[in-house]
Design a protein around this motif. Structure first.
Motif, PDB file in Angstrom:
ATOM      1  N   ALA A  33      16.154 111.766 143.691  1.00  0.00           N
ATOM      2  CA  ALA A  33      14.774 111.266 144.107  1.00  0.00           C
ATOM      3  C   ALA A  33      14.840 110.141 144.734  1.00  0.00           C
ATOM      4  N   ALA A  34      15.779 108.954 144.572  1.00  0.00           N
ATOM      5  CA  ALA A  34      15.785 107.800 145.202  1.00  0.00           C
ATOM      6  C   ALA A  34      16.132 107.922 146.465  1.00  0.00           C
ATOM      7  N   LEU A  35      17.609 108.620 146.407  1.00  0.00           N
ATOM      8  CA  LEU A  35      18.035 108.979 147.899  1.00  0.00           C
ATOM      9  C   LEU A  35      17.196 109.762 148.744  1.00  0.00           C
ATOM     10  N   GLU A  36      16.406 110.712 148.395  1.00  0.00           N
ATOM     11  CA  GLU A  36      15.482 111.454 149.249  1.00  0.00           C
ATOM     12  C   GLU A  36      14.480 110.513 149.648  1.00  0.00           C
ATOM     13  N   ALA A  47      15.887 105.280 131.372  1.00  0.00           N
ATOM     14  CA  ALA A  47      16.739 105.781 132.586  1.00  0.00           C
ATOM     15  C   ALA A  47      15.855 104.948 133.879  1.00  0.00           C
ATOM     16  N   ALA A  48      16.664 104.462 134.832  1.00  0.00           N
ATOM     17  CA  ALA A  48      16.223 103.530 135.911  1.00  0.00           C
ATOM     18  C   ALA A  48      17.131 103.705 137.287  1.00  0.00           C
ATOM     19  N   VAL A  49      16.487 103.485 138.429  1.00  0.00           N
ATOM     20  CA  VAL A  49      17.092 103.438 139.368  1.00  0.00           C
ATOM     21  C   VAL A  49      16.429 102.348 140.478  1.00  0.00           C
ATOM     22  N   ILE A  50      17.027 101.479 140.852  1.00  0.00           N
ATOM     23  CA  ILE A  50      16.592 100.583 141.994  1.00  0.00           C
ATOM     24  C   ILE A  50      17.328 101.027 143.360  1.00  0.00           C
ATOM     25  N   TYR A  51      16.911 101.619 144.372  1.00  0.00           N
ATOM     26  CA  TYR A  51      17.574 101.798 145.767  1.00  0.00           C
ATOM     27  C   TYR A  51      17.020 100.979 146.952  1.00  0.00           C
ATOM     28  N   LEU A  83      22.316  99.807 148.755  1.00  0.00           N
ATOM     29  CA  LEU A  83      22.695  99.373 147.368  1.00  0.00           C
ATOM     30  C   LEU A  83      21.751 100.169 146.310  1.00  0.00           C
ATOM     31  N   LEU A  84      22.426 100.976 145.412  1.00  0.00           N
ATOM     32  CA  LEU A  84      21.972 101.969 144.509  1.00  0.00           C
ATOM     33  C   LEU A  84      22.279 101.344 143.070  1.00  0.00           C
ATOM     34  N   THR A 109      25.326 100.115 136.704  1.00  0.00           N
ATOM     35  CA  THR A 109      25.979 100.247 137.975  1.00  0.00           C
ATOM     36  C   THR A 109      25.416  99.983 139.218  1.00  0.00           C
ATOM     37  N   LEU A 110      26.271  99.531 140.251  1.00  0.00           N
ATOM     38  CA  LEU A 110      25.769  99.493 141.575  1.00  0.00           C
ATOM     39  C   LEU A 110      26.733 100.240 142.346  1.00  0.00           C
ATOM     40  N   ASN A 111      26.268 101.083 143.063  1.00  0.00           N
ATOM     41  CA  ASN A 111      27.044 102.186 143.821  1.00  0.00           C
ATOM     42  C   ASN A 111      28.476 102.771 143.007  1.00  0.00           C
ATOM     43  N   GLY A 112      27.829 103.134 141.832  1.00  0.00           N
ATOM     44  CA  GLY A 112      28.811 103.811 140.926  1.00  0.00           C
ATOM     45  C   GLY A 112      29.737 102.669 140.112  1.00  0.00           C
ATOM     46  N   THR A 113      29.719 101.484 140.354  1.00  0.00           N
ATOM     47  CA  THR A 113      30.827 100.402 139.681  1.00  0.00           C
ATOM     48  C   THR A 113      29.747  99.728 138.649  1.00  0.00           C
ATOM     49  N   ALA A 114      30.540  99.467 137.436  1.00  0.00           N
ATOM     50  CA  ALA A 114      29.817  98.642 136.495  1.00  0.00           C
ATOM     51  C   ALA A 114      29.510  97.400 136.843  1.00  0.00           C
ATOM     52  N   ILE A 115      28.283  96.801 136.225  1.00  0.00           N
ATOM     53  CA  ILE A 115      28.074  95.440 136.815  1.00  0.00           C
ATOM     54  C   ILE A 115      27.413  94.760 135.486  1.00  0.00           C
TER      55      ILE A 115
END
Length: 266
Positions: free
Chosen positions: A12-15, A114-118, A124-125, A135-141
């Motif tokens: 949904a965030a990407l859309e 569950a959460a997303v900031i895009y 930056l996702l 994660t940030l763009n799939g990499t652990a932070i």
């Protein structure tokens, strides 16, 4: 259901990013909300319309809370609730800046799961699901490990540094920085790019729900200005400020804050 909700939020965030970036912020139609509640643009409304159709259709039993939808107390009867800010940093968006974000969260029992900031203009996702890390763009932070206030870089608007907010009028010696999107400020703390953030004014749930989980899953502590845990889906969806950092730095900041003050807000 955090494991299954997160892919839905990411999609949904990407859309949302595709819709928002079709608009030029400086030319998008803009209105000022009544009561000094800030601006809203046609991009905010277009993103909100998509999310309000897509997300409840995928999870018909969930409640709904969004900055751009008239609130309904029906959400208080739901076990799980979407908490959405279609565009966080609308002023920044309207000025043509890249620093604005879509902030999407799911809560269960007043806790974000569950959460997303895009940030589509910055590619930056940030994402997190309860118990699965951030994660940030799939990499652990991971949050910063700095615990010395005088060495820390903290995101805060200038009014937060008024002496009236701090015990005995003693303003901490950290380096102050600022970013216009509250969700992005929280995400950069989760990333470890900044050591902490704070906003001492009453804060809307949709601005901070996603960032709360992302910070906690990155090993940080996120609380209200009194150090208490953040609880969401309240009848009046506003919380008593936000302080976020690694555990030691968070403790140092909250211990210096006045429990109440009459100073200027961020």
């Amino acid at each position: 259901m955090p494991a299954t909700d997160l892919p839905l939020l990411i999609d949904a965030a990407l859309e949302a990013g595709k819709i928002a970036t079709r608009y030029s912020g400086t030319t998008a139609q803009r209105w000022d909300k009544p009561g000094g509640a800030g601006p809203v643009t046609e991009a905010d409304l277009a993103v909100n319309a998509m999310l309000e159709q897509k997300l409840p259709a995928a999870r018909p039993g969930y409640g709904w809370l969004s900055e751009e939808t008239e609130d309904s107390q029906a959400r208080l009867t739901k076990d799980r609730v979407f908490i959405i800010d279609p565009i966080d940093g609308t002023r920044s968006f309207a000025e043509g800046s890249r620093t604005w974000a879509h902030s999407l969260a799911v809560t269960e029992g007043q806790e974000v799961t569950a959460a997303v900031i895009y940030l589509p203009r910055r590619d930056l996702l940030f994402a997190a699901a309860k118990g699965q890390g951030a994660t940030l763009n799939g990499t652990a932070i991971r949050v910063s490990g700095i615990d010395d206030l005088n060495s820390a870089e903290v995101l805060a608007a200038r009014p937060n540094m008024d002496a009236s907010h701090w015990r005995n009028g003693t303003i901490p010696g950290f380096q102050r920085n600022y970013r216009p999107s509250l969700a992005y400020r929280m995400a950069t703390v989760a990333q470890g790019r900044f050591d902490g953030m704070l906003t001492l004014r009453p804060s809307w749930e949709w601005d901070i729900a996603a960032g709360d989980l992302i910070i906690r899953e990155a090993g940080g502590v996120c609380s209200d200005r009194l150090g208490g845990p953040l609880r969401f889906n309240n009848p009046h969806p506003r919380l008593n400020g936000v302080v976020a950092a690694g555990a030691a730095l968070h403790s140092r900041i909250t211990n210096m804050l006045e429990p109440e003050s009459t100073g200027p807000w961020s």
